[in-house]
Design a protein around this motif. Structure first.
Motif, PDB file in Angstrom:
ATOM      1  N   THR A   6       0.832  -1.201   0.000  1.00 53.63           N
ATOM      2  CA  THR A   6       0.000   0.000   0.000  1.00 53.63           C
ATOM      3  C   THR A   6       0.867   1.251   0.000  1.00 53.63           C
ATOM      4  OG1 THR A   6      -1.701  -1.227   1.219  1.00 53.63           O
ATOM      5  CG2 THR A   6      -1.857   1.169   1.217  1.00 53.63           C
ATOM      6  N   GLN A   7       1.938   1.241   0.788  1.00 52.38           N
ATOM      7  CA  GLN A   7       2.850   2.393   0.803  1.00 52.38           C
ATOM      8  C   GLN A   7       3.557   2.563  -0.539  1.00 52.38           C
ATOM      9  OE1 GLN A   7       5.368   2.782   4.460  1.00 52.38           O
ATOM     10  NE2 GLN A   7       4.320   0.897   5.053  1.00 52.38           N
ATOM     11  N   VAL A   8       3.992   1.468  -1.147  1.00 49.05           N
ATOM     12  CA  VAL A   8       4.671   1.546  -2.442  1.00 49.05           C
ATOM     13  C   VAL A   8       3.759   2.192  -3.470  1.00 49.05           C
ATOM     14  CG1 VAL A   8       5.493   0.148  -4.381  1.00 49.05           C
ATOM     15  CG2 VAL A   8       6.301  -0.329  -2.064  1.00 49.05           C
ATOM     16  N   ARG A   9       2.504   1.766  -3.503  1.00 49.92           N
ATOM     17  CA  ARG A   9       1.558   2.368  -4.453  1.00 49.92           C
ATOM     18  C   ARG A   9       1.385   3.847  -4.174  1.00 49.92           C
ATOM     19  NH1 ARG A   9      -3.795   2.986  -3.971  1.00 49.92           N
ATOM     20  NH2 ARG A   9      -3.982   1.459  -2.299  1.00 49.92           N
ATOM     21  N   ALA A  10       1.315   4.229  -2.893  1.00 50.68           N
ATOM     22  CA  ALA A  10       1.150   5.643  -2.555  1.00 50.68           C
ATOM     23  C   ALA A  10       2.367   6.457  -2.968  1.00 50.68           C
ATOM     24  CB  ALA A  10       0.898   5.777  -1.052  1.00 50.68           C
ATOM     25  N   LEU A  11       3.563   5.930  -2.767  1.00 43.46           N
ATOM     26  CA  LEU A  11       4.764   6.641  -3.181  1.00 43.46           C
ATOM     27  C   LEU A  11       4.812   6.814  -4.699  1.00 43.46           C
ATOM     28  CD1 LEU A  11       7.325   4.902  -0.804  1.00 43.46           C
ATOM     29  CD2 LEU A  11       6.671   7.319  -0.729  1.00 43.46           C
ATOM     30  N   LEU A  12       4.399   5.798  -5.432  1.00 43.79           N
ATOM     31  CA  LEU A  12       4.410   5.896  -6.894  1.00 43.79           C
ATOM     32  C   LEU A  12       3.421   6.935  -7.395  1.00 43.79           C
ATOM     33  CD1 LEU A  12       4.710   2.140  -7.958  1.00 43.79           C
ATOM     34  CD2 LEU A  12       6.504   3.866  -7.908  1.00 43.79           C
ATOM     35  N   LEU A  39       2.613   9.536  -6.039  1.00 44.08           N
ATOM     36  CA  LEU A  39       3.208  10.846  -5.775  1.00 44.08           C
ATOM     37  C   LEU A  39       4.468  11.089  -6.616  1.00 44.08           C
ATOM     38  CD1 LEU A  39       2.885  10.893  -1.893  1.00 44.08           C
ATOM     39  CD2 LEU A  39       1.514  12.207  -3.523  1.00 44.08           C
ATOM     40  N   GLY A  40       4.836  10.120  -7.470  1.00 43.49           N
ATOM     41  CA  GLY A  40       6.007  10.269  -8.317  1.00 43.49           C
ATOM     42  C   GLY A  40       7.310   9.880  -7.667  1.00 43.49           C
ATOM     43  N   ASP A  41       7.274   9.354  -6.439  1.00 46.50           N
ATOM     44  CA  ASP A  41       8.499   9.045  -5.693  1.00 46.50           C
ATOM     45  C   ASP A  41       8.903   7.591  -5.941  1.00 46.50           C
ATOM     46  OD1 ASP A  41      10.620   8.960  -3.995  1.00 46.50           O
ATOM     47  OD2 ASP A  41       9.482   9.324  -2.155  1.00 46.50           O
ATOM     48  N   VAL A  42       9.398   7.296  -7.133  1.00 47.33           N
ATOM     49  CA  VAL A  42       9.798   5.929  -7.449  1.00 47.33           C
ATOM     50  C   VAL A  42      11.063   5.552  -6.683  1.00 47.33           C
ATOM     51  CG1 VAL A  42      11.142   6.627  -9.472  1.00 47.33           C
ATOM     52  CG2 VAL A  42      10.229   4.320  -9.329  1.00 47.33           C
ATOM     53  N   VAL A  43      11.922   6.521  -6.378  1.00 43.27           N
ATOM     54  CA  VAL A  43      13.133   6.232  -5.603  1.00 43.27           C
ATOM     55  C   VAL A  43      12.749   5.738  -4.213  1.00 43.27           C
ATOM     56  CG1 VAL A  43      15.238   7.214  -4.636  1.00 43.27           C
ATOM     57  CG2 VAL A  43      14.474   7.904  -6.924  1.00 43.27           C
ATOM     58  N   ALA A  81       5.804  -5.519  -8.960  1.00 41.80           N
ATOM     59  CA  ALA A  81       5.252  -5.368 -10.312  1.00 41.80           C
ATOM     60  C   ALA A  81       4.874  -3.921 -10.584  1.00 41.80           C
ATOM     61  CB  ALA A  81       4.048  -6.281 -10.484  1.00 41.80           C
ATOM     62  N   ARG A  82       4.339  -3.227  -9.587  1.00 41.17           N
ATOM     63  CA  ARG A  82       3.971  -1.812  -9.779  1.00 41.17           C
ATOM     64  C   ARG A  82       5.213  -0.961 -10.061  1.00 41.17           C
ATOM     65  NH1 ARG A  82      -1.280  -0.633  -8.429  1.00 41.17           N
ATOM     66  NH2 ARG A  82      -2.349  -2.027  -6.981  1.00 41.17           N
ATOM     67  N   VAL A  83       6.263  -1.188  -9.289  1.00 44.02           N
ATOM     68  CA  VAL A  83       7.489  -0.419  -9.515  1.00 44.02           C
ATOM     69  C   VAL A  83       8.034  -0.710 -10.909  1.00 44.02           C
ATOM     70  CG1 VAL A  83       9.878  -0.099  -8.763  1.00 44.02           C
ATOM     71  CG2 VAL A  83       8.048  -0.268  -7.068  1.00 44.02           C
ATOM     72  N   ALA A  84       8.020  -1.976 -11.315  1.00 47.68           N
ATOM     73  CA  ALA A  84       8.511  -2.333 -12.645  1.00 47.68           C
ATOM     74  C   ALA A  84       7.648  -1.696 -13.737  1.00 47.68           C
ATOM     75  CB  ALA A  84       8.526  -3.852 -12.807  1.00 47.68           C
ATOM     76  N   ALA A  85       6.334  -1.639 -13.530  1.00 44.65           N
ATOM     77  CA  ALA A  85       5.460  -1.004 -14.513  1.00 44.65           C
ATOM     78  C   ALA A  85       5.724   0.493 -14.587  1.00 44.65           C
ATOM     79  CB  ALA A  85       3.995  -1.265 -14.161  1.00 44.65           C
ATOM     80  N   PHE A  86       5.947   1.122 -13.441  1.00 44.80           N
ATOM     81  CA  PHE A  86       6.275   2.545 -13.406  1.00 44.80           C
ATOM     82  C   PHE A  86       7.568   2.816 -14.179  1.00 44.80           C
ATOM     83  CE2 PHE A  86       7.780   6.510 -11.695  1.00 44.80           C
ATOM     84  CZ  PHE A  86       6.640   7.228 -11.335  1.00 44.80           C
ATOM     85  N   ASP A  87       8.534   1.882 -14.067  1.00 44.15           N
ATOM     86  CA  ASP A  87       9.827   2.030 -14.736  1.00 44.15           C
ATOM     87  C   ASP A  87       9.804   1.588 -16.193  1.00 44.15           C
ATOM     88  OD1 ASP A  87      11.004   2.985 -12.440  1.00 44.15           O
ATOM     89  OD2 ASP A  87      11.794   1.042 -11.814  1.00 44.15           O
ATOM     90  N   GLY A  88       8.719   0.932 -16.621  1.00 47.52           N
ATOM     91  CA  GLY A  88       8.675   0.421 -17.982  1.00 47.52           C
ATOM     92  C   GLY A  88       9.373  -0.901 -18.176  1.00 47.52           C
ATOM     93  N   THR A 113      10.620  14.750  -9.835  1.00 50.29           N
ATOM     94  CA  THR A 113      12.044  14.819  -9.521  1.00 50.29           C
ATOM     95  C   THR A 113      12.798  13.581 -10.015  1.00 50.29           C
ATOM     96  OG1 THR A 113      11.565  13.891  -7.343  1.00 50.29           O
ATOM     97  CG2 THR A 113      11.700  16.290  -7.514  1.00 50.29           C
ATOM     98  N   ALA A 114      12.150  12.418 -10.078  1.00 50.52           N
ATOM     99  CA  ALA A 114      12.828  11.210 -10.551  1.00 50.52           C
ATOM    100  C   ALA A 114      13.206  11.383 -12.021  1.00 50.52           C
ATOM    101  CB  ALA A 114      11.926   9.989 -10.362  1.00 50.52           C
ATOM    102  N   PRO A 115      14.353  10.833 -12.462  1.00 48.38           N
ATOM    103  CA  PRO A 115      14.812  11.045 -13.839  1.00 48.38           C
ATOM    104  C   PRO A 115      13.789  10.663 -14.898  1.00 48.38           C
ATOM    105  CG  PRO A 115      16.572  10.093 -12.529  1.00 48.38           C
ATOM    106  CD  PRO A 115      15.350  10.092 -11.664  1.00 48.38           C
ATOM    107  N   ASP A 116      13.172   9.486 -14.762  1.00 47.38           N
ATOM    108  CA  ASP A 116      12.208   9.059 -15.780  1.00 47.38           C
ATOM    109  C   ASP A 116      10.958   9.920 -15.779  1.00 47.38           C
ATOM    110  OD1 ASP A 116      13.850   7.169 -16.748  1.00 47.38           O
ATOM    111  OD2 ASP A 116      12.650   5.433 -16.149  1.00 47.38           O
ATOM    112  N   VAL A 117      10.534  10.358 -14.596  1.00 47.95           N
ATOM    113  CA  VAL A 117       9.363  11.232 -14.533  1.00 47.95           C
ATOM    114  C   VAL A 117       9.702  12.592 -15.139  1.00 47.95           C
ATOM    115  CG1 VAL A 117       7.606  12.221 -13.036  1.00 47.95           C
ATOM    116  CG2 VAL A 117       8.619  10.017 -12.462  1.00 47.95           C
TER     117      VAL A 117
END
Length: 806
Positions: free
Chosen positions: A457-463, A465-469, A498-505, A638-642
């Motif tokens: 749940t926290q990982v999804r919330a951070l994503l 907000l754009g905070d993939v780091v 899987a969510r982090v990987a999807a965010f990163d492509g 702020t993240a490079p990909d974003v």
């Protein structure tokens, strides 16, 4: 209680020296041993021993086929009956051996070895070129008389270049000849048993159910299939808990008949009283049973059940330690167990009613955590409260931490605020105070001992907000072993990854993580969050077009889950070149959830790109531009990909004259190094933009570079969308190369279209008339036309946006 001796020895419980024992482990090694014997020159006999149903016949046949013994080998069936027969492995030749069956003194039949060999060797020209093997199947118990006959057959066979393999259930001979090798066929491991179940059953089987079937069957495939045949689809998929059988089926009775009859009374009594809990299985009241009583595990639990039946034990279920919850029962313990194991079919129709009836904070936290994980709209309680009255605020502690008493008061207060914000997001699709949410997430993310459902749940919330780091760091901090974690936590960890990987492509990683989660709980594939991520990943890797947008169990998903699902589908449609479908889906996505896990920048950029690709130049008005342009805080990019996605979005929304320079700057001087995924996105967006607005040469160059990069990066699904886009552009008569024209040439073309003469154009642009003539000629060549009349006609039919606006 010590383990009965019968369970400490071989599978069949027999001792003594029996020829040369071959100790191997695993079906692959057993296949190699059998294949080596079939092609070896030593005059030996191979006896393959194992319980009924362990796969002796299938293993021998597979090994023989692997060494090329299809029509050159012969399988003898029912060798001890009065109607034996034989056939080759390809079943192209059948031989009746009844004439060679001689009744013995025990009432069985014994095949005449010489006559048998003459029968199978008749028509030797029909035999294949592979090794000549006699496979004597279904010998049963290898008695002294059968062992003597088998040795005699081997002696006769070796002289005629035949080898002999026999399959037996058990050996009743104290000592076999040294010319006999005994291969004990062991149980199937988890992977092999899963392959058998997947082949034979039409329902996917959960990984932990496979492990239970393997334990209860002692790795015997026939017994495992018999057990699986008695389970409901929900039990096989793990949607309902299965703790073991209540009785023993006919296949198990046949397998253990001889072993049961040979047990000493003390061993039978010990087995009847043994606890039948699989090693590592969850036990009532928490904790896990390690290996049964006194540190020893029962190796053949179905044999123990047979001992109980033989002793007339009352209530097999009561004799076991594992508790079995009944579907639909609303006791809090059963509900919590169902939630922790993701046995969601066992939950009552109104899960919140159970929480309200027993206001246990742990139960409320588990219910909320699983609802957030699956994306289900579980808030079916009255008055729309986040949780039923009476539960109290402490339930949020258990949402994040396994032992909340060790967590400080500021972190627990932050956890309560985060829980409230994310539950509101489920219903409204919006976040009231993203800055506060970001601060609270950072506060609770540093605490140890977190529950993996809360981590997801926290990982999804951070994503969102754009905070993939921060999301990656949180996953790394809580990536310990899964020992002691229930199915809900294990699935949650894979979904978070899987969510982090999807965010990163990283589409291949998305499929890998989703595959692991679905292996443990096949029903995960039906959750909107998994369906959307898989559709997007399949589009990127394989170019697969999403088959349907209709989710199962329509109406039971939260607004947030529905929005994220639509965003993933929209991204998939954009990859394969279906821009109009992407516009519709992405619009729906942002209407239902303005804060999807992919982040507002990336989803909004997908929408703008889809609109620009599917809308003719000059028809995206100022009002549409204002609606498309998001108000995004700097912290969200702020993240490079974003940041790269933000640059792409800025280029798409720039004025027509400034878009190309903005794209060029984003490609060649990005604010931060971008990943291959984001570079592909930039090249494809730039190429589509240029081709749509007449810059075919420049746009095709960008798309060709993207083609090369996606092949190298394992994202070949983009090829389909690129090729379809260019094919549609050709079919629709894509505009001329307007965008290739420089600023001075554009000004001259604009004046020429308005009717100015060469002299007037020269005066207006402060150059000589000869310069005007030369530049117009270059413009004509670029546009693929001959003269000014063609230029006027082209400007009337397919004008560029800068010419219309000028």
């Amino acid at each position: 209680m010590a383990v009965p001796p019968v369970l400490s020895e071989s599978m069949t419980g027999q001792a003594g020296v029996r020829g040369r024992d071959l100790v191997v482990h695993g079906r692959d090694r057993e296949l190699r041993v059998i294949g080596h014997f079939a092609t070896d020159l030593d005059p030996t006999v191979l006896v393959v021993r194992g319980l009924s149903g362990i796969g002796k016949t299938a293993t021998v046949l597979q090994a023989l086929r692997q060494v090329g013994a299809g029509s050159s080998a012969v399988r003898i069936v029912r060798p001890c009956s009065t109607r034996p027969s034989a056939h080759d492995l390809d079943t192209t030749r059948r031989i009746d051996l009844s004439a060679w069956a001689v009744p013995d003194h025990a009432g069985d039949a014994e095949l005449d070895a010489a006559g048998l060999l003459r029968a199978v060797s008749t028509g030797a020209d029909q035999l294949g070129s592979g090794p000549r093997v006699l496979f004597v199947d279904d010998v049963g118990v290898l008695t002294q008389d059968r062992a003597r006959w088998l040795q005699h057959l081997a002696d006769e066979a070796y002289g005629q270049d035949w080898r002999v393999i026999a399959a037996v259930r058990s050996i009743a001979v104290e000592q076999l000849s040294d010319d006999v090798e005994v291969l004990e066929l062991g149980p199937l491991d988890r992977a092999a048993l899963r392959r058998v179940l997947d082949t034979e059953l039409s329902t996917p089987v959960a990984a932990d159910v496979v492990e239970q079937l393997r334990w209860w069957s002692a790795g015997n495939p026939r017994l495992a299939l018999e057990l699986a045949g008695s389970l409901t689809p929900a039990e096989l998929r793990g949607d309902a808990l299965w703790a073991g059988p209540d009785g023993v089926g006919p296949a198990a009775r046949r397998a253990y008949r001889a072993l049961l009859a040979g047990l000493e009374p003390s061993a039978a009594a010990a087995l009847a009283a043994a606890p039948l809990t699989p090693p590592g299985a969850p036990r009532e009241g928490g904790g896990r049973d390690v290996a049964g009583r006194d540190g020893q595990a029962v190796r053949h639990p179905l044999l123990a059940l047979l001992c109980r039946e033989a002793r007339g034990a009352d209530g097999v279920v009561e004799a076991r330690d594992a508790g079995v919850p009944v579907a639909g029962v609303a006791e809090p313990a059963a509900v919590e167990r169902a939630l922790a194991g993701l046995h969601l079919d066992e939950l009552p129709a109104r899960a919140w009613a159970v929480v309200a009836a027993a206001p246990d904070p742990r139960l409320a936290a588990r219910a909320v955590g699983v609802s957030l994980l699956a994306g289900r709209a579980w808030s079916d309680h009255a008055d729309g409260a986040l949780v039923p009255d009476g539960v109290g605020p402490a339930w949020t502690d258990h949402l994040w931490w396994r032992e909340p008493d060790a967590v400080g008061a500021p972190e627990r207060a932050a956890g309560a605020r985060v829980a409230e914000a994310l539950l509101r997001l489920e219903e409204s699709g919006d976040v009231a105070d993203p800055a506060a949410l970001r601060a609270d997430l950072r506060l609770i993310g540093r605490t140890p001992g977190q529950d993996w459902v809360g981590v997801e749940t926290q990982v999804r919330a951070l994503l969102l907000l754009g905070d993939v780091v921060g999301a990656r760091a949180l996953l790394a901090d809580h990536s310990g072993p899964a020992t002691g974690r229930g199915a809900a936590e294990v699935v949650a960890r894979d979904l978070a990854a899987a969510r982090v990987a999807a965010f990163d492509g990283r589409a291949a990683d998305v499929r890998s993580h989703l595959g692991r989660a679905a292996e443990l709980r096949p029903s995960v594939d039906e959750w909107l969050t998994a369906r959307g991520m898989r559709a997007s990943a399949d589009a990127v890797v394989d170019g697969t077009v999403p088959a349907s947008t209709m989710p199962p169990q329509a109406g039971s998903w939260s607004a947030r889950a529905l929005g994220e699902y639509a965003a993933d589908l929209g991204a998939a449609h954009l990859v394969v070149g279906q821009a109009e479908g992407a516009v519709a889906l992405l619009t729906i996505a942002l209407e239902h959830c303005a804060w999807p896990y992919r982040g507002r920048v990336q989803v909004r950029c997908d929408l703008v790109e889809a609109v620009m690709t599917s809308t003719p130049p000059g028809q995206v008005g100022p009002r549409a531009r204002r609606l498309l342009e998001p108000a995004v805080a700097p912290e969200e990019r702020t993240a490079p990909d974003v940041a790269a996605a933000w640059s792409r979005l800025s280029a798409l929304l720039a004025d027509e004259g400034a878009s190309s320079p903005t794209f060029e700057a984003a490609l060649h001087t990005p604010p931060a190094p971008m990943s291959p995924w984001q570079r592909v996105r930039m090249l494809v967006a730039y190429g589509r933009y240029a081709v749509t607005r007449g810059g075919r040469t420049a746009g095709t160059a960008m798309l060709d570079e993207a083609r090369t990069l996606v092949r190298l990066a394992g994202m070949s699904g983009w090829l389909r969308g690129i090729d379809d886009f260019l094919a549609d552009a050709d079919a629709n008569g894509a505009g001329p190369e307007w965008e290739v024209l420089g600023g001075h040439e554009r000004e001259m073309v604009r004046l020429a279209v308005q009717g100015a003469t060469n002299s007037q154009i020269a005066q207006a642009t402060f150059v000589s008339e000869r310069t005007v003539v030369n530049r117009l000629r270059r413009a004509y060549a670029t546009l693929g036309i001959r003269d000014r009349r063609d230029l006027v006609r082209l400007a009337e039919t397919r004008p560029p946006a800068w010419l219309v606006e000028g």
